[in-house]
Design an enzyme around this catalytic site. Structure first.
Site, short mmCIF file in Angstrom:
data_model
loop_
_atom_site.label_atom_id
_atom_site.label_comp_id
_atom_site.label_asym_id
_atom_site.label_seq_id
_atom_site.Cartn_x
_atom_site.Cartn_y
_atom_site.Cartn_z
N GLY A 130 0.80 -1.03 0.04
CA GLY A 130 -0.03 -0.09 -0.10
C GLY A 130 0.92 1.19 -0.01
O GLY A 130 2.10 1.22 -0.13
N GLY A 131 0.28 2.45 0.23
CA GLY A 131 1.06 3.64 0.20
C GLY A 131 2.02 3.69 1.34
O GLY A 131 2.91 4.35 1.42
N GLY A 133 3.97 0.98 2.37
CA GLY A 133 4.99 -0.03 2.25
C GLY A 133 4.36 -1.12 2.06
O GLY A 133 3.45 -1.23 1.25
N ASP A 248 -10.24 5.63 8.87
CA ASP A 248 -9.85 4.95 7.53
C ASP A 248 -10.49 3.54 7.58
O ASP A 248 -9.91 2.66 7.17
CB ASP A 248 -8.33 4.82 7.38
#
Length: 427
Positions: A130-131, A133, A248
């Protein structure tokens, strides 16, 4: 007058090949004027050559000195940049270390980076990315399987790392993923979670190939997953010593164990606040497009609170019911279908929901409860949304006791598949 005439007289070679002066050294500089053995004066050309050589040496030294000064200036400039970067990294490092020290001794274990490489077999088995890692499968010395999330280097100021460690270290719940350790060594940062064999909920609900049975879940399983997530959020909002807002909630951040028990994960955007404080302050929007509550990106809709997680939960449950993202991006954009509005009209008119796999009356009841609860959760006004405690009661209660809420005012913004995975960071 005679002096002026003497200066105009030319020089001529003497018997030794040198330029002689008839009336003194008027044709050359004083340091070039010499007296020979015969007593006559002459100009020495060797001195002139010496002057030229000295001039060349002087120019070379000046050029070298200038180049050296330029090099020193460039070095100092680069040294200053490196120093600033080092100071920034050092400050970030001190921030995280101060947090660990102030919250220590933490119950979770701190590992060296060499331990991380060893437990993941040098990052051989990648579970996802993902963003933040990548996530790798690992094993502790006692044989316990773990999922190791390795964060990208120089990511922010360490806030997300602190959020994750601070949030999960305060929790202990069956529907919250367990943090078993972490690594903070220089620029290397990693989080060790319990291993979840079935991965994320995301791969089980966006089913594009019905023939793959391993990607299908029965309605009863989806219903139980929805209740489990609601209980996890209820615990975060009310069960901890301090209230934790996740910010989130989405299928990608819901992990499933071998029995499909859901666990909330990824607390990188979480915010910890006192339980008695209902409204929290934020500098900007945070979350994932498609799940963000209206008040998070526009304060005109109300204050940001635990009700923002309720909205994200409702949008996620709608995707669980529809088996797709709430906006169908594969159809023509001029006729996009917002799934919550589409299902609301069918529910209001008591029409068939058009959902596949409903095998019995119990499935119909579960699905209707999930839809009605989700509609309450995505109300535009935060005060109109139920608390997560109320959500659990509604899901576990009878269908007859539920009333259909007003249609949500807002239409979800159009987005592409890439946008749905785009995370909005704090501005």
């Amino acid at each position: 007058m005679l002096r002026m005439l003497s200066r105009r007289r030319s020089l001529w070679p003497d018997d030794k090949g040198m330029l002689s002066c008839d009336q003194g050294c008027n044709g050359c500089r004083e340091d070039q004027c010499k007296r020979g053995h015969n007593g006559k004066l002459y100009c020495d050309d060797a001195e002139k050559g010496s002057d030229t050589k000295q001039l060349a040496i002087t120019l070379a030294i000046s050029a070298g000195t200038g180049a050296l000064i330029v090099m020193v200036v460039i070095y100092c400039f680069k040294r200053n940049k490196i120093t600033c970067f080092w100071k920034k990294e050092s400050l970030n490092h001190q921030t995280v270390e101060a947090f660990i020290r102030n919250h220590g001794p933490l119950v979770i274990r701190r590992y060296h980076y060499s331990d991380i490489k060893k437990m993941t077999n040098s990052f051989r088995h990648k579970l996802g990315k993902g963003g933040y890692g990548g996530v790798y499968k690992g094993m502790l010395q006692d044989g316990c399987l773990v999922a190791v999330k390795v964060l990208k280097e120089s990511r922010g100021n360490g806030e997300e790392f602190i959020n994750e460690v601070a949030s999960i270290s305060r929790t202990s719940h069956v529907n919250i993923v367990s943090l078993m350790g972490f690594c903070f060594e220089g620029s290397k940062r990693a989080l060790i979670h319990e291993f979840m064999p079935n991965g994320s909920l995301e791969k089980f609900i966006y089913n594009k190939s019905p023939s793959k049975s391993d990607r299908q879940l029965e309605w009863e399983t989806l219903y139980n997953i929805a209740i489990g997530i609601a209980r996890g959020l209820e615990y975060l909002h009310r069960g901890c010593r301090t209230r934790i807002l996740h910010f989130d909630i989405k299928p990608h951040n819901i992990l499933l164990n071998e029995n499909f028990c859901p666990k909330i994960s990824d607390f990188g955007l979480a915010k910890i606040c006192p339980r008695e404080k209902s409204i929290v302050s934020m500098l900007g929007a945070r979350g994932t497009v498609g799940y963000i509550a209206p008040e998070v990106f526009c304060r005109n809709f109300g204050g940001v609170s635990h009700k923002s997680d309720v909205y994200s939960y409702g949008m996620m449950v709608f995707e669980m019911v529809g088996g797709r993202r709430n906006i169908d991006v594969e159809i023509d954009h001029t006729s996009e279908i917002f799934f919550p509005h589409w299902i609301y009209k069918r529910l209001e008119q008591d029409e068939d929901l058009g959902l596949h796999g409903l095998m019995n009356e119990e499935d119909h009841e579960h699905v209707r409860k999930m839809i009605i609860v989700s509609l309450w959760c995505i109300q535009t006004n935060p005060s109109s949304r139920p608390s997560m405690n109320r959500v659990v009661s509604m899901l576990e209660g009878s269908l007859e006791s539920l009333q259909i809420p007003p249609m949500p005012f807002l239409h979800s913004p159009s987005r592409s598949p890439e946008d749905s995975l785009t995370t909005m960071r704090r501005l």
